[in-house]
Design an enzyme around this catalytic site. Structure first.
Site, PDB file in Angstrom:
ATOM      1  N   SER A 196     -27.227  35.990  15.718  1.00 39.44           N
ATOM      2  CA  SER A 196     -26.188  34.446  15.792  1.00 39.44           C
ATOM      3  C   SER A 196     -26.730  33.724  14.427  1.00 39.44           C
ATOM      4  O   SER A 196     -25.874  32.788  14.171  1.00 39.44           O
ATOM      5  CB  SER A 196     -26.739  33.843  16.753  1.00 39.44           C
ATOM      6  OG  SER A 196     -28.197  33.460  16.795  1.00 39.44           O
ATOM      7  N   HIS A 224     -23.500  37.524  21.543  1.00 37.68           N
ATOM      8  CA  HIS A 224     -22.597  37.319  20.440  1.00 37.68           C
ATOM      9  C   HIS A 224     -21.533  38.310  20.236  1.00 37.68           C
ATOM     10  O   HIS A 224     -21.232  38.666  19.081  1.00 37.68           O
ATOM     11  CB  HIS A 224     -23.362  36.805  19.087  1.00 37.68           C
ATOM     12  CG  HIS A 224     -24.026  35.536  19.273  1.00 37.68           C
ATOM     13  ND1 HIS A 224     -23.293  34.255  19.395  1.00 37.68           N
ATOM     14  CD2 HIS A 224     -25.408  35.307  19.792  1.00 37.68           C
ATOM     15  CE1 HIS A 224     -24.084  33.422  19.774  1.00 37.68           C
ATOM     16  NE2 HIS A 224     -25.504  33.951  19.894  1.00 37.68           N
ATOM     17  N   LYS A 255     -20.555  32.166  26.728  1.00 39.26           N
ATOM     18  CA  LYS A 255     -20.098  31.884  25.695  1.00 39.26           C
ATOM     19  C   LYS A 255     -18.572  32.368  25.556  1.00 39.26           C
ATOM     20  O   LYS A 255     -17.477  31.617  26.095  1.00 39.26           O
ATOM     21  CB  LYS A 255     -20.792  32.625  24.415  1.00 39.26           C
ATOM     22  CG  LYS A 255     -22.177  32.180  24.407  1.00 39.26           C
ATOM     23  CD  LYS A 255     -23.247  32.975  23.250  1.00 39.26           C
ATOM     24  CE  LYS A 255     -24.621  32.682  23.249  1.00 39.26           C
ATOM     25  NZ  LYS A 255     -25.214  31.405  23.345  1.00 39.26           N
TER      26      LYS A 255
END
Ligand code: PLP
Length: 409
Positions: A196, A224, A255
């Site tokens: 990230s 991610h 996320k």
């Protein structure tokens, strides 16, 4: 008076504690690493209103990769789950905290990743905190990329396995460490799928080849990547064609998958069964609230109906990366919506980020100790719901601010 703090404040121990804490806080301010939290007064999205004014702020620093955090169907699913299943379970899973929606979501996660089973946690931090201790003993070994996420590092700290740290994405070093680790019963290579801070993607093909050669298992943290990397958004294992070679995946529901909260492990059924018996953050923490389960479940439905959402971000990322490079900036990583604008100097990153906000664009500067000394940057995160105009406005503002502060000629 009403509402004023009543805790004991005068004892010598409390006075000493306060002094120590004040000094520590002062040191953080002095080091320039103090983190201020900006208060948002609207929903998460590409356009924000900040508390105390600041409407129409263009947001480039959320992990809302697919724009599902405020998607109407995701919100509706949460409301329906809240009404049907209540606010929460007031219980851990194994006592009286498992509802049909928890089982359905676990089944859906496993199907999404094409794995045998899945287990939910309150966060991916918890999933990472629980897995290593439950799986590995002093007879085993874990080999971890030096830039892995803090929660992997903490999870590994909690386990009693033999620990090897290899240089970031360095396959020679990983091979050397795997050779050293041959003496142990089981070897587990642990890596972020996408990192990230740098927006770079782990070389999973090579990692899986080495794992095969040295009879090791592969674990990836896909926080991610889940939802948007690979043709169907399954993640880095799909992107790099190794879905059948990665044994364990941990990822987040906080996320791309709606952004509410929650994490999970997915992989072989006996592993998931063992985690339900042994994993401490699962055993000793409350169940995920129904509304949160509803959000994630709907996000997965949307992703499994068509790959259009998973694909929706790539062109935006490409637009930002190529325009910024043409403007003279260095963008770290490759093809990932995390686009770190590399600036080097910590002060430059801080003043440029501040000046971007003055122009209505919310981006965050990162410097030591979050990233290595001399590698300060502003991290820009692209979302599928940014328009081309949003992206162009961001590039224009960077160009102006970069010239003003000497980052561009
Ligand atoms: N792993 C990685 C790579 C992350 O970036 C994060 C998020 O900050 C986590 C784990 C923790 O995820 P969660 O927010 O679900 O605890």
């Amino acid at each position: 008076g009403a509402g004023s703090p009543r805790a004991a404040s005068g004892t010598a121990a409390v006075v000493q504690l306060r002094q120590r804490l004040e000094k520590e806080l002062e040191d953080i301010r002095g080091a320039g690493t103090w983190k201020n939290e900006r208060v948002i007064a609207s929903r998460q999205g590409p356009h924000l209103r900040l508390a105390g004014g600041g409407a129409g702020i263009l947001n480039f620093c959320a992990n809302n990769y697919l724009g599902l955090s405020s998607h109407p169907e995701v919100i509706r699913a949460a409301v329906e789950a809240l009404e049907k299943f209540g606010a929460g379970l007031s219980s851990v899973r194994f006592i009286c905290g498992t509802q049909s929606i928890h089982k359905d979501l676990e089944e859906k996660i496993a199907r999404f990743h094409q794995r045998e089973d899945a287990i939910l946690y309150a966060s991916c931090f918890d999933a990472n905190a629980g897995i290593f201790e439950a799986l590995l003993t002093p007879e085993d070994a874990v080999l971890s990329d030096e830039l892995n996420h803090a929660s992997i590092i903490d999870g590994i700290r909690l386990c009693k396995a033999n620990k090897y740290r290899y240089k970031h994405m360095d396959m020679q070093d990983l091979e050397a460490k795997l050779q050293e680790a041959q003496k142990h019963r089981l070897r587990l290579v642990a890596t972020d799928g996408a990192f990230s801070m740098d927006g770079d993607i782990a070389p999973l093909r090579e990692i899986c080849q080495l794992a095969q050669k040295y009879d090791a298992l592969v674990f990836i943290d896909e926080c991610h990547a889940t939802g948007f990397l690979g043709p169907n958004g399954r993640g880095t294992d799909e992107l790099l064609g190794v879905m059948d070679k990665v044994t364990i995946i941990n990822s987040t529901l906080g996320k791309a998958l709606g952004g509410a909260a929650g994490g999970y492990t997915t992989g072989p059924k006996p592993l998931i069964d063992l985690l339900r018996q042994r994993s401490r953050p699962y055993l000793f923490s409350n169940s995920l609230p129904p509304a949160v389960v509803g959000c994630a479940s709907k996000a997965l439905d949307l992703l499994m109906e068509s790959n259009a959402i998973a694909q929706s971000m790539a062109a935006k990322t490409q637009r930002f990366r190529s325009k910024m490079t043409a403007a003279g900036f260095t963008i770290s990583g490759k093809d990932h919506p995390i686009c770190p604008v590399m600036l080097g100097d910590a002060r430059l990153a801080a003043v440029m980020a501040e000046d971007m906000l003055n122009r209505g664009i919310y981006v965050i500067g990162f410097s030591y100790p979050v990233v290595p000394k001399g590698k300060a940057r502003i991290r820009v995160q692209i979302s599928a719901v940014h328009s081309d105009e949003d992206i162009d406005r961001c590039v224009e503002a960077f160009t102006e601010v970069g010239r003003k502060h000497g980052a561009l000629p």
